[in-house]
Scaffold this motif. Sequence first.
Motif, PDB file in Angstrom:
ATOM      1  N   MET B   1       0.884  -1.034   0.230  1.00  0.00           N
ATOM      2  CA  MET B   1       0.268   0.067   0.028  1.00  0.00           C
ATOM      3  C   MET B   1       0.837   1.246  -0.059  1.00  0.00           C
ATOM      4  N   TYR B   2       0.494   2.275  -0.724  1.00  0.00           N
ATOM      5  CA  TYR B   2       1.228   3.520  -0.958  1.00  0.00           C
ATOM      6  C   TYR B   2       0.387   4.470  -0.185  1.00  0.00           C
ATOM      7  N   THR B   3       1.096   5.710   0.337  1.00  0.00           N
ATOM      8  CA  THR B   3       0.282   6.594   0.627  1.00  0.00           C
ATOM      9  C   THR B   3       0.648   7.945  -0.179  1.00  0.00           C
ATOM     10  N   ALA B   4      -0.203   8.998  -0.354  1.00  0.00           N
ATOM     11  CA  ALA B   4      -0.032   9.991  -1.420  1.00  0.00           C
ATOM     12  C   ALA B   4       1.376  10.606  -1.292  1.00  0.00           C
ATOM     13  N   SER B   5       2.331  10.634   0.109  1.00  0.00           N
ATOM     14  CA  SER B   5       3.380  11.129   0.148  1.00  0.00           C
ATOM     15  C   SER B   5       4.435  10.235  -0.599  1.00  0.00           C
ATOM     16  N   ASP B   6       4.183   9.101  -0.867  1.00  0.00           N
ATOM     17  CA  ASP B   6       5.009   8.271  -1.741  1.00  0.00           C
ATOM     18  C   ASP B   6       4.923   8.515  -3.207  1.00  0.00           C
ATOM     19  N   LEU B   7       3.966   9.157  -3.679  1.00  0.00           N
ATOM     20  CA  LEU B   7       3.908   9.469  -5.242  1.00  0.00           C
ATOM     21  C   LEU B   7       5.170  10.110  -5.570  1.00  0.00           C
ATOM     22  N   ARG B   8       5.502   9.833  -6.676  1.00  0.00           N
ATOM     23  CA  ARG B   8       6.736  10.260  -7.389  1.00  0.00           C
ATOM     24  C   ARG B   8       6.808   9.879  -9.079  1.00  0.00           C
ATOM     25  N   LYS B   9       7.451  10.513  -9.764  1.00  0.00           N
ATOM     26  CA  LYS B   9       7.644  10.101 -11.179  1.00  0.00           C
ATOM     27  C   LYS B   9       7.777   8.566 -11.269  1.00  0.00           C
ATOM     28  N   GLY B  10       7.164   7.910 -12.006  1.00  0.00           N
ATOM     29  CA  GLY B  10       7.417   6.378 -12.191  1.00  0.00           C
ATOM     30  C   GLY B  10       6.677   5.391 -11.508  1.00  0.00           C
ATOM     31  N   LEU B  11       6.061   6.005 -10.149  1.00  0.00           N
ATOM     32  CA  LEU B  11       5.334   4.867  -9.466  1.00  0.00           C
ATOM     33  C   LEU B  11       4.008   4.433 -10.245  1.00  0.00           C
ATOM     34  N   LYS B  12       3.986   3.092  -9.998  1.00  0.00           N
ATOM     35  CA  LYS B  12       2.751   2.503 -10.525  1.00  0.00           C
ATOM     36  C   LYS B  12       1.588   2.069  -9.409  1.00  0.00           C
ATOM     37  N   VAL B  13       0.551   2.477  -9.772  1.00  0.00           N
ATOM     38  CA  VAL B  13      -0.589   2.163  -8.871  1.00  0.00           C
ATOM     39  C   VAL B  13      -1.872   1.895  -9.688  1.00  0.00           C
ATOM     40  N   ILE B  14      -2.668   1.014  -8.900  1.00  0.00           N
ATOM     41  CA  ILE B  14      -4.364   0.688  -9.369  1.00  0.00           C
ATOM     42  C   ILE B  14      -4.929   1.812  -9.403  1.00  0.00           C
ATOM     43  N   ILE B  15      -5.727   2.121 -10.296  1.00  0.00           N
ATOM     44  CA  ILE B  15      -6.845   3.109 -10.013  1.00  0.00           C
ATOM     45  C   ILE B  15      -8.051   2.652 -10.910  1.00  0.00           C
ATOM     46  N   ASP B  16      -9.112   2.285 -10.329  1.00  0.00           N
ATOM     47  CA  ASP B  16     -10.251   1.611 -10.917  1.00  0.00           C
ATOM     48  C   ASP B  16      -9.719   0.447 -11.727  1.00  0.00           C
ATOM     49  N   GLU B  17      -9.211  -0.392 -10.941  1.00  0.00           N
ATOM     50  CA  GLU B  17      -8.768  -1.654 -11.478  1.00  0.00           C
ATOM     51  C   GLU B  17      -7.820  -1.803 -12.657  1.00  0.00           C
ATOM     52  N   GLU B  18      -7.162  -0.608 -13.107  1.00  0.00           N
ATOM     53  CA  GLU B  18      -6.354  -0.635 -14.176  1.00  0.00           C
ATOM     54  C   GLU B  18      -5.098   0.051 -13.755  1.00  0.00           C
ATOM     55  N   PRO B  19      -3.741  -0.553 -14.240  1.00  0.00           N
ATOM     56  CA  PRO B  19      -2.576   0.074 -13.803  1.00  0.00           C
ATOM     57  C   PRO B  19      -2.174   1.293 -14.261  1.00  0.00           C
ATOM     58  N   TYR B  20      -1.471   2.251 -13.474  1.00  0.00           N
ATOM     59  CA  TYR B  20      -1.094   3.744 -14.044  1.00  0.00           C
ATOM     60  C   TYR B  20      -0.036   4.077 -13.632  1.00  0.00           C
ATOM     61  N   ILE B  21       0.699   4.668 -14.298  1.00  0.00           N
ATOM     62  CA  ILE B  21       2.029   4.955 -13.919  1.00  0.00           C
ATOM     63  C   ILE B  21       2.217   6.843 -14.014  1.00  0.00           C
ATOM     64  N   VAL B  22       2.748   7.075 -12.737  1.00  0.00           N
ATOM     65  CA  VAL B  22       2.970   8.671 -12.619  1.00  0.00           C
ATOM     66  C   VAL B  22       3.918   9.191 -13.531  1.00  0.00           C
ATOM     67  N   THR B  23       3.470  10.139 -14.427  1.00  0.00           N
ATOM     68  CA  THR B  23       4.154  10.772 -15.542  1.00  0.00           C
ATOM     69  C   THR B  23       4.867  12.136 -15.113  1.00  0.00           C
ATOM     70  N   ALA B  24       3.883  12.825 -14.313  1.00  0.00           N
ATOM     71  CA  ALA B  24       4.335  14.046 -13.793  1.00  0.00           C
ATOM     72  C   ALA B  24       3.773  14.318 -12.430  1.00  0.00           C
ATOM     73  N   PHE B  25       4.502  15.180 -11.442  1.00  0.00           N
ATOM     74  CA  PHE B  25       4.317  15.090 -10.088  1.00  0.00           C
ATOM     75  C   PHE B  25       4.609  16.411  -9.515  1.00  0.00           C
ATOM     76  N   GLU B  26       3.642  17.119  -9.030  1.00  0.00           N
ATOM     77  CA  GLU B  26       4.034  18.287  -8.326  1.00  0.00           C
ATOM     78  C   GLU B  26       3.416  18.241  -6.979  1.00  0.00           C
ATOM     79  N   PHE B  27       4.282  18.612  -5.951  1.00  0.00           N
ATOM     80  CA  PHE B  27       3.918  18.744  -4.665  1.00  0.00           C
ATOM     81  C   PHE B  27       3.628  20.222  -4.418  1.00  0.00           C
TER      82      PHE B  27
END
Lengths: 307, 187
Positions: B1-27
């Motif tokens: 399990m990841y939390t929002a503060s783990d988000l970074r470019k390249g992280l792969k997460v499941i959203i609505d049952e599909e795999p997504y990769i973070v391509t841009a990230f701004e804190f």
Amino acid sequence: MAKNWPLARRKKALQQRARILQGIRQFFIEKGYLEVETPHRIPTPAPESHIDAIPSDTWFLHTSPELCMKRMMAAGYEKIFQICQCWRERERGSLHLPEFTLLEWYRAGGDYHSLMEECGGLIRFVGRTIGLGQKLIFRGHEIDLSEPWERISVKEAFRCYSKISVAKALEQNLFDEIMVQDVEPKLGVAKPTFIYDYPAMRGALARLKQEDQTVAERFELYIGGLELANGFSELVDSEEQRRRFQLENRNRQSIGKCTYSMPDKFLDELDSMPPSAGIALGVDRLVMVFLNAEAIDEVVAFTPEEL
Amino acid sequence: MYTASDLRKGLKVIIDEEPYIVTAFEFSKPGKGQALYRTKLRNMITGLTIDRTYREGETFDPASLEERAMQFLYKEGDHYHFMDNQNFEQIIISEESLGDAKNFLIDNLNVEVLLFRDRAIGVELPNFVNLRVIKTETWVRGDTSKADFKPATLETGYVLRVPPFIEEGELITIDTRTGEFSKRVKE
């Protein structure tokens, strides 16, 4: 070519940074301010809902020098400034470093509107000392630094730039999202902008406005959509301040964060503090604005990842 | 399990049952407000990008992807052909699913092909690849009036910024995680 060429190529930026720091000091010295230094490691930070301190043994690294500087104000130091490192946990992005440089200054007798004047004066002065004209280019905007700067209340800003009013935004718990997505990008694009009169809950250490107790006498300065400084008329009522800290701690608890103990010495002395205004300005970000930098990484010698 | 503060470019997460990769990230953290994590996420199957803003404390399931060692063979239109190093089977991945990885694929490069529920959806590159510069301006030694960087085009068509001393025909190392110049290769 130096092995650490990313560091080597930041030399020009770091030379400019040094001149900016000298300009800041010169401005305050000429205005009769006393430069002070307060400890970076403190027993407890001011409890605020969304600011997390980094523990250091059983104490904390300060998140700003606010508490100690206000204790100095209460002890009769009437015009003081400090430039120091501050730490905030988990704050990292192209505009954030967990360790960053803050300029903070306080003056007795002033309120937030007089502080906006002085803040503008400082930035124009520093601009002149590094040989800048009336205009600067930042994030693709040509920004006119000549007086007067734009002033807009939070209420008006939401009316102009957001689909819903500030009251609705607060009710729906969307204030921060709308601020970031719709409002901030519009602030300070033609001229630097002071946005003022924040919702009372968003200024834990600020005085409430007498005519309208739903807002605090607090402002932020934006240049090219970038938030640079946060200032306010100081709350000098210790009982009210204690209640606010307790409320902030309850908020922290409700969102699963640790609570902080009461800064008792600060609270004990706060009633002796004269009516004052104080402000914190992000020095790294000011350097970014003057250098037209895209990321905060470009204006510091080392980021945490490079250590 | 990841939390929002783990988000970074390249992280792969499941959203609505599909795999997504973070391509841009701004804190973001508007004055005295809460931390907001503004992201662009690319659906690793469709290639479509969405914008999402998350708050501190929000959680995600990691997208667990199977990785298989394969070799890049050749490109045909927007189809990229790969061969499984174990069973020599060939598979095709679309340019859309490859995303930025297409900039760094040279013939015979060994990569990890990503499979989500048995479907090839992208590749994982080595952190560093060597590519040849096919076009860049020449630099006049001692000329300090020019910028610290100049553009260069690589054999894959990718354009990036390189230090001024890099010349046409040289082999350079690229960090595939950032897409930036890393060093010059001595041949």
